[in-house]
Enzyme design. Structure first.
Site, PDB file in Angstrom:
ATOM      1  N   ASP A  36       0.855  -1.184   0.000  1.00 33.79           N
ATOM      2  CA  ASP A  36       0.000   0.000   0.000  1.00 33.79           C
ATOM      3  C   ASP A  36       0.894   1.239   0.000  1.00 33.79           C
ATOM      4  O   ASP A  36       2.080   1.159   0.315  1.00 33.79           O
ATOM      5  CB  ASP A  36      -0.881   0.001   1.267  1.00 33.79           C
ATOM      6  CG  ASP A  36      -2.170   0.805   1.103  1.00 33.79           C
ATOM      7  OD1 ASP A  36      -3.247   0.194   1.014  1.00 33.79           O
ATOM      8  OD2 ASP A  36      -2.092   2.053   1.077  1.00 33.79           O
ATOM      9  N   ASN A  89      -6.242  -5.152  -5.375  1.00 29.57           N
ATOM     10  CA  ASN A  89      -7.437  -4.595  -4.737  1.00 29.57           C
ATOM     11  C   ASN A  89      -7.427  -3.068  -4.626  1.00 29.57           C
ATOM     12  O   ASN A  89      -8.482  -2.460  -4.463  1.00 29.57           O
ATOM     13  CB  ASN A  89      -7.557  -5.249  -3.343  1.00 29.57           C
ATOM     14  CG  ASN A  89      -8.504  -4.507  -2.444  1.00 29.57           C
ATOM     15  OD1 ASN A  89      -9.716  -4.693  -2.532  1.00 29.57           O
ATOM     16  ND2 ASN A  89      -7.982  -3.644  -1.590  1.00 29.57           N
ATOM     17  N   TYR A 155     -14.727   5.691 -13.036  1.00 25.60           N
ATOM     18  CA  TYR A 155     -14.649   4.501 -12.179  1.00 25.60           C
ATOM     19  C   TYR A 155     -15.350   3.314 -12.844  1.00 25.60           C
ATOM     20  O   TYR A 155     -14.809   2.201 -12.893  1.00 25.60           O
ATOM     21  CB  TYR A 155     -15.300   4.838 -10.821  1.00 25.60           C
ATOM     22  CG  TYR A 155     -15.273   3.729  -9.805  1.00 25.60           C
ATOM     23  CD1 TYR A 155     -14.173   3.537  -8.982  1.00 25.60           C
ATOM     24  CD2 TYR A 155     -16.364   2.868  -9.641  1.00 25.60           C
ATOM     25  CE1 TYR A 155     -14.150   2.530  -8.032  1.00 25.60           C
ATOM     26  CE2 TYR A 155     -16.354   1.864  -8.700  1.00 25.60           C
ATOM     27  CZ  TYR A 155     -15.247   1.701  -7.893  1.00 25.60           C
ATOM     28  OH  TYR A 155     -15.234   0.690  -6.946  1.00 25.60           O
ATOM     29  N   LYS A 159     -13.533  -0.150 -13.942  1.00 19.59           N
ATOM     30  CA  LYS A 159     -13.919  -1.454 -13.379  1.00 19.59           C
ATOM     31  C   LYS A 159     -14.431  -2.412 -14.462  1.00 19.59           C
ATOM     32  O   LYS A 159     -14.220  -3.624 -14.353  1.00 19.59           O
ATOM     33  CB  LYS A 159     -14.964  -1.253 -12.272  1.00 19.59           C
ATOM     34  CG  LYS A 159     -14.408  -0.549 -11.032  1.00 19.59           C
ATOM     35  CD  LYS A 159     -13.276  -1.335 -10.367  1.00 19.59           C
ATOM     36  CE  LYS A 159     -12.833  -0.737  -9.045  1.00 19.59           C
ATOM     37  NZ  LYS A 159     -11.783  -1.503  -8.382  1.00 19.59           N
ATOM     38  N   ILE A 188     -19.971  -1.382   0.068  1.00 20.87           N
ATOM     39  CA  ILE A 188     -19.361  -1.998   1.252  1.00 20.87           C
ATOM     40  C   ILE A 188     -18.920  -0.890   2.200  1.00 20.87           C
ATOM     41  O   ILE A 188     -18.351   0.114   1.757  1.00 20.87           O
ATOM     42  CB  ILE A 188     -18.113  -2.837   0.838  1.00 20.87           C
ATOM     43  CG1 ILE A 188     -18.462  -3.859  -0.255  1.00 20.87           C
ATOM     44  CG2 ILE A 188     -17.466  -3.496   2.062  1.00 20.87           C
ATOM     45  CD1 ILE A 188     -19.436  -4.936   0.137  1.00 20.87           C
ATOM     46  N   THR A 190     -16.693   1.119   4.074  1.00 19.73           N
ATOM     47  CA  THR A 190     -15.254   1.397   4.231  1.00 19.73           C
ATOM     48  C   THR A 190     -15.072   2.911   4.197  1.00 19.73           C
ATOM     49  O   THR A 190     -16.039   3.652   4.076  1.00 19.73           O
ATOM     50  CB  THR A 190     -14.416   0.811   3.070  1.00 19.73           C
ATOM     51  OG1 THR A 190     -14.754   1.521   1.876  1.00 19.73           O
ATOM     52  CG2 THR A 190     -14.635  -0.669   2.857  1.00 19.73           C
TER      53      THR A 190
HETATM   54  P1  NAD Z   1     -10.441   2.164   0.979  1.00 21.13           P
HETATM   55  O1  NAD Z   1     -10.326   3.581   0.534  1.00 21.13           O
HETATM   56  O2  NAD Z   1     -11.023   1.859   2.304  1.00 21.13           O
HETATM   57  O3  NAD Z   1      -9.033   1.439   0.856  1.00 21.13           O
HETATM   58  C1  NAD Z   1      -8.290   1.538  -0.325  1.00 21.13           C
HETATM   59  C2  NAD Z   1      -6.837   1.214  -0.034  1.00 21.13           C
HETATM   60  O4  NAD Z   1      -6.126   1.332  -1.265  1.00 21.13           O
HETATM   61  C3  NAD Z   1      -6.200   2.199   0.962  1.00 21.13           C
HETATM   62  O5  NAD Z   1      -5.413   1.488   1.892  1.00 21.13           O
HETATM   63  C4  NAD Z   1      -5.348   3.080   0.064  1.00 21.13           C
HETATM   64  O6  NAD Z   1      -4.200   3.605   0.729  1.00 21.13           O
HETATM   65  C5  NAD Z   1      -4.966   2.112  -1.037  1.00 21.13           C
HETATM   66  N1  NAD Z   1      -4.571   2.802  -2.252  1.00 21.13           N
HETATM   67  C6  NAD Z   1      -5.211   3.807  -2.893  1.00 21.13           C
HETATM   68  N2  NAD Z   1      -4.489   4.205  -3.947  1.00 21.13           N
HETATM   69  C7  NAD Z   1      -3.373   3.426  -3.973  1.00 21.13           C
HETATM   70  C8  NAD Z   1      -2.237   3.357  -4.818  1.00 21.13           C
HETATM   71  N3  NAD Z   1      -2.071   4.190  -5.865  1.00 21.13           N
HETATM   72  N4  NAD Z   1      -1.304   2.417  -4.558  1.00 21.13           N
HETATM   73  C9  NAD Z   1      -1.424   1.590  -3.516  1.00 21.13           C
HETATM   74  N5  NAD Z   1      -2.462   1.610  -2.658  1.00 21.13           N
HETATM   75  C10 NAD Z   1      -3.425   2.533  -2.895  1.00 21.13           C
HETATM   76  O7  NAD Z   1     -11.304   1.467  -0.179  1.00 21.13           O
HETATM   77  P2  NAD Z   1     -12.086   0.078  -0.203  1.00 21.13           P
HETATM   78  O8  NAD Z   1     -13.530   0.369  -0.149  1.00 21.13           O
HETATM   79  O9  NAD Z   1     -11.485  -0.911   0.711  1.00 21.13           O
HETATM   80  O10 NAD Z   1     -11.792  -0.335  -1.724  1.00 21.13           O
HETATM   81  C11 NAD Z   1     -10.947  -1.423  -2.068  1.00 21.13           C
HETATM   82  C12 NAD Z   1     -11.318  -1.878  -3.465  1.00 21.13           C
HETATM   83  O11 NAD Z   1     -12.693  -2.280  -3.475  1.00 21.13           O
HETATM   84  C13 NAD Z   1     -11.195  -0.787  -4.536  1.00 21.13           C
HETATM   85  O12 NAD Z   1     -10.677  -1.341  -5.715  1.00 21.13           O
HETATM   86  C14 NAD Z   1     -12.626  -0.356  -4.759  1.00 21.13           C
HETATM   87  O13 NAD Z   1     -12.850   0.154  -6.056  1.00 21.13           O
HETATM   88  C15 NAD Z   1     -13.351  -1.670  -4.553  1.00 21.13           C
HETATM   89  N6  NAD Z   1     -14.766  -1.525  -4.228  1.00 21.13           N
HETATM   90  C16 NAD Z   1     -15.154  -0.887  -3.099  1.00 21.13           C
HETATM   91  C17 NAD Z   1     -16.520  -0.783  -2.839  1.00 21.13           C
HETATM   92  C18 NAD Z   1     -17.044  -0.089  -1.612  1.00 21.13           C
HETATM   93  O14 NAD Z   1     -18.250   0.197  -1.555  1.00 21.13           O
HETATM   94  N7  NAD Z   1     -16.237   0.157  -0.607  1.00 21.13           N
HETATM   95  C19 NAD Z   1     -17.447  -1.320  -3.739  1.00 21.13           C
HETATM   96  C20 NAD Z   1     -16.986  -1.973  -4.869  1.00 21.13           C
HETATM   97  C21 NAD Z   1     -15.639  -2.074  -5.116  1.00 21.13           C
END
Ligand code: NAD
Length: 248
Positions: A36, A89, A155, A159, A188, A190
């Site tokens: 990360d 991720n 986005y 995706k 989700i 977060t």
């Molecule tokens: P989050 O913001 O809680 O965590 C994302 C993590 O990715 C953080 O630790 C951040 O530091 C890291 N990150 C961001 N840019 C980065 C980079 N350039 N290099 C390395 N690390 C990086 O987000 P989340 O909700 O846990 O999302 C995780 C994945 O799930 C993402 O791909 C997101 O698109 C996907 N997602 C999330 C949801 C939701 O509702 N939360 C829904 C569908 C998909």
């Protein structure tokens, strides 16, 4: 503990869904490399996993930097002998605006992190898995990789691209015992939702057949299954983790 003896990397592993994936894989017996940009949060995840008796390490990685992926794989192979599981991720949402109002900078950043970042990752991971004679890649897409949505088209486009990339890798490397799947979470809880209003959260809950948004562990469970040899005949597919969001 069927992941015992496996080495897994998780990008975006410092927070949210990635943190839950890292913790779940470690609980399943894998050695987990948390990757990360956030060193402090990533190190906390590693500490928590170790306190629980697991094996984890942190490597700083900006997924939008192609060379950084090569360096991470190099370190993993040198220090731990090889890579078995890659959970790509890390992701960002970008701006919430109609398409014509999106800035070029935001478009580029969202594509860089969410799509190009994943390509740079698998481009470095696949040769390591070929050297290992197999592996499992699990990419975090989104329900918005399968359907469109207003106000967040970069986005959605990224995706959808993740899902195309996932299927192509499955076709190319299946004969080399490398499986590649994607999970498609709906909403989700977060940090992604930190800026959402109470009204928006209620509305989001109603968009799921289960009447609620999901939690990170519900995604991590599916990722851990896909990563595991128990899913040995699963490749090239997308698994919604969506509480019925896509059923409508
Ligand atoms: P989050 O913001 O809680 O965590 C994302 C993590 O990715 C953080 O630790 C951040 O530091 C890291 N990150 C961001 N840019 C980065 C980079 N350039 N290099 C390395 N690390 C990086 O987000 P989340 O909700 O846990 O999302 C995780 C994945 O799930 C993402 O791909 C997101 O698109 C996907 N997602 C999330 C949801 C939701 O509702 N939360 C829904 C569908 C998909």
């Amino acid at each position: 503990m069927s992941l015992t003896g496996k080495t897994a990397l998780v990008t975006g592993g410092a927070r949210g869904i990635g943190r839950a994936i890292a913790t779940r894989l470690a609980a399943g017996g894998a050695r987990v490399i948390v990757c990360d940009m956030q060193t402090d949060d990533g190190s906390l995840v590693v500490d928590d996993i170790r306190k629980a008796g697991g094996d984890a390490h942190f490597l700083r990685l900006d997924v939008s930097d192609p060379d950084a992926h090569v360096s991470v794989i190099d370190q993993i192979e040198k220090r731990w002998g090889g890579l078995d599981i890659a959970c790509n991720n890390a992701g960002i949402t970008g701006e919430f605006k109609l398409t014509a109002d999106q800035t070029i900078d935001s478009w580029r950043r969202v594509i860089d992190v969410n799509l190009s970042g994943m390509f740079y990752g698998v481009r470095a991971q696949i040769p390591a898995m070929l050297r290992r004679k197999g592996g499992s890649i699990v990419n975090t897409a989104s329900a918005l990789g399968l359907v469109g949505r207003r106000d967040i088209s970069p986005y959605v486009a990224a995706k959808h691209g993740v899902i195309g990339l996932t299927k192509s890798i499955a076709l190319e490397y299946g004969v080399h015992n490398i499986r590649c799947n994607a999970v498609a979470p709906a909403v989700i809880k977060t940090d992604f939702l930190n800026t959402a209003s109470e009204e928006r959260l209620v509305e989001a809950a109603q968009q799921h057949a289960l009447g609620r948004i999901g939690n990170v562990h519900e995604v991590a469970e599916v990722v851990a299954f896909l990563a595991d040899d128990a899913a040995s005949f699963l490749t090239g597919s997308v698994y919604p983790v969506d509480g019925g969001y896509l059923a409508a």
